[in-house]
Design an enzyme around this catalytic site. Sequence first.
Site, mmCIF file in Angstrom:
data_model
loop_
_atom_site.group_PDB
_atom_site.id
_atom_site.type_symbol
_atom_site.label_atom_id
_atom_site.label_comp_id
_atom_site.label_asym_id
_atom_site.label_seq_id
_atom_site.Cartn_x
_atom_site.Cartn_y
_atom_site.Cartn_z
ATOM 1 N N ASP A 1 140.215 -4.847 49.323
ATOM 2 C CA ASP A 1 141.234 -5.198 48.348
ATOM 3 C C ASP A 1 141.114 -6.646 47.877
ATOM 4 N N CYS B 1 144.490 19.040 45.415
ATOM 5 C CA CYS B 1 145.841 18.927 44.842
ATOM 6 C C CYS B 1 146.300 20.280 44.296
ATOM 7 N N CYS C 1 149.859 21.492 42.521
ATOM 8 C CA CYS C 1 150.958 20.598 42.933
ATOM 9 C C CYS C 1 151.148 19.466 41.918
ATOM 10 N N CYS D 1 153.978 14.350 43.108
ATOM 11 C CA CYS D 1 153.934 12.895 42.904
ATOM 12 C C CYS D 1 154.257 12.541 41.453
ATOM 13 N N CYS E 1 157.947 10.310 40.520
ATOM 14 C CA CYS E 1 157.923 8.864 40.245
ATOM 15 C C CYS E 1 159.150 8.457 39.427
ATOM 16 N N CYS F 1 154.689 0.785 37.289
ATOM 17 C CA CYS F 1 154.736 1.108 38.718
ATOM 18 C C CYS F 1 155.541 0.037 39.467
ATOM 19 N N CYS G 1 156.215 0.422 46.783
ATOM 20 C CA CYS G 1 156.914 1.705 46.671
ATOM 21 C C CYS G 1 156.040 2.748 47.352
ATOM 22 N N CYS H 1 155.302 8.167 45.842
ATOM 23 C CA CYS H 1 154.264 9.159 45.506
ATOM 24 C C CYS H 1 153.328 9.435 46.681
HETATM 25 C C1 B12 Z 1 144.970 -2.643 40.946
HETATM 26 C C2 B12 Z 1 145.480 -1.981 42.214
HETATM 27 C C3 B12 Z 1 146.783 -1.497 42.202
HETATM 28 C C4 B12 Z 1 147.624 -1.446 40.933
HETATM 29 C C5 B12 Z 1 147.173 -0.229 40.077
HETATM 30 C C6 B12 Z 1 146.936 1.030 40.955
HETATM 31 C C7 B12 Z 1 146.235 2.174 40.252
HETATM 32 N N1 B12 Z 1 146.507 3.383 40.744
HETATM 33 O O1 B12 Z 1 145.499 1.995 39.328
HETATM 34 C C8 B12 Z 1 149.071 -1.336 41.517
HETATM 35 C C9 B12 Z 1 149.636 -2.752 41.708
HETATM 36 C C10 B12 Z 1 150.068 -0.531 40.693
HETATM 37 C C11 B12 Z 1 148.772 -0.750 42.894
HETATM 38 C C12 B12 Z 1 149.706 -0.037 43.625
HETATM 39 C C13 B12 Z 1 149.453 0.528 44.876
HETATM 40 N N2 B12 Z 1 148.362 0.368 45.628
HETATM 41 CO CO1 B12 Z 1 146.799 -0.553 44.985
HETATM 42 N N3 B12 Z 1 145.097 -1.350 44.480
HETATM 43 C C14 B12 Z 1 144.663 -1.871 43.363
HETATM 44 C C15 B12 Z 1 143.224 -2.366 43.567
HETATM 45 C C16 B12 Z 1 143.313 -3.879 43.896
HETATM 46 C C17 B12 Z 1 142.252 -2.177 42.419
HETATM 47 C C18 B12 Z 1 142.199 -0.739 41.848
HETATM 48 C C19 B12 Z 1 141.415 -0.714 40.546
HETATM 49 O O2 B12 Z 1 141.996 -0.757 39.487
HETATM 50 N N4 B12 Z 1 140.102 -0.705 40.649
HETATM 51 C C20 B12 Z 1 139.234 -0.645 39.506
HETATM 52 C C21 B12 Z 1 139.002 0.808 39.106
HETATM 53 C C22 B12 Z 1 138.079 0.844 37.883
HETATM 54 O O3 B12 Z 1 138.298 1.503 40.177
HETATM 55 P P1 B12 Z 1 138.917 2.636 41.174
HETATM 56 O O4 B12 Z 1 140.090 2.007 41.883
HETATM 57 O O5 B12 Z 1 137.878 3.154 42.061
HETATM 58 O O6 B12 Z 1 139.455 3.841 40.308
HETATM 59 C C23 B12 Z 1 138.737 4.402 39.242
HETATM 60 C C24 B12 Z 1 137.320 4.723 39.506
HETATM 61 O O7 B12 Z 1 137.249 5.613 40.636
HETATM 62 C C25 B12 Z 1 137.010 5.438 38.221
HETATM 63 N N5 B12 Z 1 135.743 6.156 38.263
HETATM 64 C C26 B12 Z 1 135.570 7.445 38.127
HETATM 65 N N6 B12 Z 1 134.302 7.745 38.119
HETATM 66 C C27 B12 Z 1 133.608 6.595 38.280
HETATM 67 C C28 B12 Z 1 132.272 6.346 38.326
HETATM 68 C C29 B12 Z 1 131.853 5.039 38.536
HETATM 69 C C30 B12 Z 1 130.406 4.740 38.564
HETATM 70 C C31 B12 Z 1 132.793 4.005 38.713
HETATM 71 C C32 B12 Z 1 132.347 2.598 38.993
HETATM 72 C C33 B12 Z 1 134.142 4.285 38.626
HETATM 73 C C34 B12 Z 1 134.536 5.593 38.401
HETATM 74 O O8 B12 Z 1 138.193 6.283 38.014
HETATM 75 C C35 B12 Z 1 139.257 5.763 38.834
HETATM 76 C C36 B12 Z 1 140.557 5.778 38.094
HETATM 77 O O9 B12 Z 1 140.516 4.943 36.950
HETATM 78 C C37 B12 Z 1 142.777 -1.485 44.807
HETATM 79 C C38 B12 Z 1 141.714 -2.159 45.673
HETATM 80 C C39 B12 Z 1 140.324 -1.923 45.109
HETATM 81 N N7 B12 Z 1 139.559 -2.964 45.002
HETATM 82 O O10 B12 Z 1 139.987 -0.778 44.780
HETATM 83 C C40 B12 Z 1 144.123 -1.258 45.548
HETATM 84 C C41 B12 Z 1 144.328 0.083 46.223
HETATM 85 C C42 B12 Z 1 143.941 1.191 45.275
HETATM 86 N N8 B12 Z 1 145.818 0.152 46.433
HETATM 87 C C43 B12 Z 1 146.159 0.685 47.502
HETATM 88 C C44 B12 Z 1 147.518 0.939 47.856
HETATM 89 C C45 B12 Z 1 147.793 1.309 49.318
HETATM 90 C C46 B12 Z 1 148.544 0.846 46.892
HETATM 91 C C47 B12 Z 1 150.031 1.275 47.042
HETATM 92 C C48 B12 Z 1 150.246 2.551 47.860
HETATM 93 C C49 B12 Z 1 150.831 0.093 47.689
HETATM 94 C C50 B12 Z 1 152.355 0.337 47.783
HETATM 95 N N9 B12 Z 1 152.847 1.019 48.801
HETATM 96 O O11 B12 Z 1 153.095 -0.157 46.963
HETATM 97 C C51 B12 Z 1 150.444 1.443 45.558
HETATM 98 C C52 B12 Z 1 150.236 2.893 45.061
HETATM 99 C C53 B12 Z 1 150.552 3.114 43.605
HETATM 100 C C54 B12 Z 1 149.655 4.182 42.989
HETATM 101 N N10 B12 Z 1 150.128 5.394 42.890
HETATM 102 O O12 B12 Z 1 148.503 3.859 42.637
HETATM 103 C C55 B12 Z 1 144.971 1.129 48.353
HETATM 104 C C56 B12 Z 1 144.818 2.657 48.240
HETATM 105 C C57 B12 Z 1 144.353 3.320 49.532
HETATM 106 C C58 B12 Z 1 144.112 4.801 49.303
HETATM 107 N N11 B12 Z 1 144.285 5.574 50.347
HETATM 108 O O13 B12 Z 1 143.747 5.227 48.225
HETATM 109 C C59 B12 Z 1 143.775 0.302 47.686
HETATM 110 C C60 B12 Z 1 142.425 1.007 47.685
HETATM 111 C C61 B12 Z 1 143.667 -1.016 48.500
HETATM 112 C C62 B12 Z 1 142.947 -0.825 49.853
HETATM 113 N N12 B12 Z 1 141.867 -1.559 50.103
HETATM 114 O O14 B12 Z 1 143.325 -0.037 50.687
HETATM 115 N N13 B12 Z 1 147.526 -0.953 43.263
HETATM 116 S S1 SF4 Z 2 151.701 15.166 45.719
HETATM 117 FE FE1 SF4 Z 2 150.231 14.537 44.150
HETATM 118 S S2 SF4 Z 2 148.459 13.749 45.277
HETATM 119 FE FE2 SF4 Z 2 149.691 14.972 46.749
HETATM 120 S S3 SF4 Z 2 148.803 17.045 46.650
HETATM 121 FE FE3 SF4 Z 2 150.507 16.993 45.192
HETATM 122 S S4 SF4 Z 2 149.499 16.459 43.239
HETATM 123 FE FE4 SF4 Z 2 148.043 15.911 44.861
HETATM 124 S S1 SF4 Z 3 154.241 3.767 43.795
HETATM 125 FE FE1 SF4 Z 3 156.314 4.454 43.127
HETATM 126 S S2 SF4 Z 3 156.556 3.627 41.040
HETATM 127 FE FE2 SF4 Z 3 154.342 3.492 41.558
HETATM 128 S S3 SF4 Z 3 153.460 5.390 40.758
HETATM 129 FE FE3 SF4 Z 3 154.018 5.821 42.904
HETATM 130 S S4 SF4 Z 3 156.127 6.670 42.785
HETATM 131 FE FE4 SF4 Z 3 155.705 5.688 40.806
#
Ligand code: B12
Ligand code: SF4
Ligand code: SF4
Length: 256
Positions: free
Chosen positions: A64, A119, A122, A125, A129, A145, A172, A175
Amino acid sequence: MVVLENYLPAERLPGTGGRGQGGSVKVAKYGRGTDYHRALKARLELLAAWLCEQGATIAHPWTDSGPVPERELAQRAGLGWIGKNTMLIRPGSGSFCFIGTVFTDLPLEPSPAADLDRCGSCTRCLDGCPTEAFVEPRVLDATRCISYLTIESGLPIPDSLADRLEGWAFGCDICNDICPWNVRFAEPSGRPEYQDRGAIGSDDPDFFEQMTPAEFAARFGDTPLERSGLPGMRRNWRAAFRSRRSGHRWAGGARA
Ligand code: B12
Ligand code: SF4
Ligand code: SF4
């Protein structure tokens, strides 16, 4: 190398009132113990050192803290699938896990990518939200969010969303809590760092207002709340209390 680390605190499991701490203002589960950037990073450094002993000349840990698409890599490493809530979900244990990686030049046998999506039909989530942050399955409008609004944003929480916080003051879990894979399979983490320290022992609306920066640093300096900082937690605390008084309960879909 990609690893998952369970962070679910022991005191409350999802599905058993896990959507927060009773009637009080709520702090996301990952925020109640030591900051995982410290805890997990320290363990990843041990793994990196071991890889170097095995002959690696590069072994760099991340969690992260860098431009690493962690969920995508975890999926490719066969650890689970990216759910409609955008979380990496591990079959048989759920999504209350952090993702860590070590980038290395040591030749390793790749594990097969996880080619699954459990999923199905379902939508719990998406329906659950309270700020309607999901544009579509697996697409999040982060600016709606609660996690973004209370942790990452330095701006006031927009009025249109503030009354939908449902008491969340830092992050939060809705979800994740609502996901059947967590309700059914999530087990508490054995890691002492992720247990609730009880540092917020109070349901006092003035808890952060009365706190000095020195007290905040002493209590929360090594926790995830440090990211919001004292001004951010004051903003969040006020908004979370107001949202409880507003009595908003999202009626957009099924809830646990
Ligand atoms: C920005 C971020 C956030 C943002 C946006 C989240 C989002 N869902 O986009 C905010 C602040 C809202 C957030 C919230 C939370 N987050 Co956050 N967040 C991040 C962070 C720092 C970057 C994610 C990102 O945008 N990466 C850039 C994108 C481009 O890459 P990606 O994440 O892999 O996702 C994309 C790619 O897979 C892409 N893709 C598809 N095919 C391909 C092919 C290729 C070649 C590539 C490169 C990409 C690609 O599609 C995906 C979707 O767009 C990550 C850490 C990290 N470095 O990954 C943690 C991370 C995702 N968060 C995490 C967590 C725990 C949370 C929260 C639960 C915290 C909380 N309790 O409040 C919430 C959950 C909200 C939610 N439902 O997402 C964990 C998730 C763990 C898990 N089991 O998945 C992470 C991984 C941190 C960690 N190291 O554990 N988060
Ligand atoms: S709550 Fe959301 S992430 Fe979990 S199984 Fe249902 S659709 Fe998938
Ligand atoms: S973390 Fe809470 S506000 Fe963010 S997407 Fe999930 S349910 Fe919605």
